[in-house]
Enzyme design. Structure first.
Site, PDB file in Angstrom:
ATOM      1  CG  HIS A   1      -5.444  -2.607   0.441  1.00 52.03           C
ATOM      2  ND1 HIS A   1      -5.022  -2.057  -0.752  1.00 52.03           N
ATOM      3  CD2 HIS A   1      -4.750  -1.963   1.421  1.00 52.03           C
ATOM      4  CE1 HIS A   1      -4.126  -1.109  -0.506  1.00 52.03           C
ATOM      5  NE2 HIS A   1      -3.941  -1.049   0.798  1.00 52.03           N
TER       6      HIS A   1
ATOM      7  CG  ASP B   1      -6.134  -2.703  -3.930  1.00 56.56           C
ATOM      8  OD1 ASP B   1      -6.595  -2.012  -2.995  1.00 56.56           O
ATOM      9  OD2 ASP B   1      -5.015  -3.229  -3.890  1.00 56.56           O
TER      10      ASP B   1
ATOM     11  CB  SER C   1      -0.962  -0.045   1.188  1.00 59.42           C
ATOM     12  OG  SER C   1      -1.976   0.921   1.077  1.00 59.42           O
TER      13      SER C   1
END
Length: 458
Positions: A425, A397, A199
């Site tokens: 995610h 996502d 991320s």
């Protein structure tokens, strides 16, 4: 041109910014590792000094808290890892991140993480409680006038946090964080940087590769951001991802007996939920977080069931931890020069396209009046001359849209995209196919063939 900002001289922060003695920068043995176990996980911790301002390397320093989980077998090197954020402690996240890595990788590599500057044990940013409470009480703007008042309130909050936090407040940008990471590589005696970024951690990896392409070793970027994004692009993308996550959540209702939305169409569910989200600050932040992983959707069933039954009770006291570190990093990384009218026009369009989260995410950005100018100019990152970089993107996502991973991989001169079909995610540690591909890459350097796609349940 980015204007120069003088360091603030603030009483009470001198001790935390004083130069640290006894720490050398060349060998692992020079670090003083001490046990700092997390339950039964045998983590060790150390401190590393870095300049507050990298352009003034001989000036004041801050200390980074660093954590290590030693290899369980014959050591091949180090994999540095960042869990995401921004504003998340890598030290506290290390046990969870380490569980993502396969047994063979854990045998061969020390897994090392750190608290990025301004976070956790690394000169953390802080705010006066009254300022945090005022900021938390700002309503999501519904008009240009409300947007102007929102910006003034956010600016007061940021200035108060800046005064309390001291000089480090101006220098928590990801470019500085990437330079810190290179110092950690140097201190641990690693000739190349092996890295797993998840991320927001992919932003660190991309900027590191941009700055130091020749020092990139085996780098994986899972749930990648797009380095060409400004603040408008970034939060519009997050709203799009969160909205798709809700669609996928409701589509999965027939698979769960406890789903409270089975009797509603998607438009009906949005029409019911959107007004509740708009007037409840806690739901504003809670829903996107619960939606991020399908594993947590049963808890969303319970929450939405309570909402429909009229029995929902907010769980917080309205005084949650400060959000300043996350905003400070993003505002230094994501330029935003829009007027209040432009922001509200875009928020109105987003509210139509993304009824649950568009107005919230697009209309409540804070960087337009941030007291420190941005340090990063969004651009495609090629990292020409780097080793191969493995970019992982999940088709649905729930926080960083798949097309961001596609764009990042395409721009890199040595990028390779691994596509994971599914919703969620971060694929590593949750999708067996992706986990196997990433583990093989760290162990052997072998990339998956171009066009490789991991199935949803693998």
């Amino acid at each position: 041109m980015i204007r120069q900002v003088k360091l603030l001289a603030v009483a009470g922060v001198a001790a935390s910014l004083a130069a640290v003695t006894g720490i050398a920068y060349g060998k692992t043995g020079d670090l003083r590792w001490e046990p700092c176990p997390a339950g039964d996980v045998p983590i060790e911790c150390a401190s590393v000094a870095v300049p507050v301002v990298w352009e003034r390397a001989d000036g004041p320093t801050l200390t980074l808290k660093v954590a290590r989980l030693r290899a369980t077998g014959e050591r091949q090197g180090v994999v540095f890892a960042n869990p995401g954020g921004p504003g998340v402690s890598g030290v506290r996240s290390l046990p969870g991140m380490a569980r993502k890595f396969g047994a063979a990788v854990r045998e061969s590599y020390d897994i090392v993480s750190w608290d990025p500057r301004g976070i956790g044990g690394s000169s953390p940013l802080s705010c006066p409680p009254g300022a945090d409470a005022e900021f938390a009480g700002l309503r999501v703007p519904e008009s240009v006038g409300e947007r102007v008042r929102y910006e003034h309130g956010a600016a007061r909050w940021a200035r108060a946090c800046r005064t309390q936090s001291g000089p480090v407040f101006d220098h928590v940008d990801t470019l500085s964080n990437a330079r810190d990471l290179d110092r950690l590589r140097e201190v641990l005696g690693e000739p190349k940087l092996n890295y797993a970024g998840f991320s927001y951690g992919t932003r660190i990896g991309l900027l590191y590769a941009d700055l130091f392409p020749a020092r990139v070793g085996r780098m994986t970027l899972d749930s990648a951001v797009d380095p060409t994004s400004d603040e408008a692009d970034f939060f519009a993308g997050q709203a799009r991802a969160a909205e798709q996550a809700f669609t996928d959540y409701q589509a999965s209702c027939p698979t769960r007996d406890g789903c409270p939305l089975s009797d509603l169409t998607v438009p009906q569910a949005r029409a019911w939920l959107a007004p509740l989200v708009r007037r409840d600050a806690e739901l504003n932040g809670l829903l996107p977080n619960i939606l991020r992983q399908p594993a947590t959707w049963p808890s969303l069933d319970q929450l939405l069931g309570e909402l429909r039954a009229g029995t929902y009770q907010p769980g917080g006291d309205g005084t949650g931890g400060s959000e300043v570190a996350s905003h400070a990093v993003n505002c230094l990384d994501l330029p935003d020069h829009r007027s209040p009218a432009q922001i509200m026009a875009q928020a109105e369009r987003a509210a139509v396209r993304y009824p649950l989260f568009g107005r919230l995410m697009v209309g409540s950005v804070v960087c337009t009046e941030w007291p420190v100018p941005p340090t990063y100019r969004p651009h495609p990152i090629t990292a020409r001359g780097s080793s191969a970089i493995l970019v992982v993107g999940t088709t649905h996502d729930t926080a960083t849209p798949y097309d961001w991973a596609v764009s990042a991989a395409r721009s890199l001169s040595a990028g390779r995209l691994l596509t994971v079909r599914g919703t969620g995610h971060v694929a590593y540690g949750t999708n067996a196919c992706a986990t196997g591909v990433i583990d093989r890459y760290f162990l052997t350097g072998a990339l998956p063939p171009a066009g490789t796609v991991c199935p949803t349940r693998a």
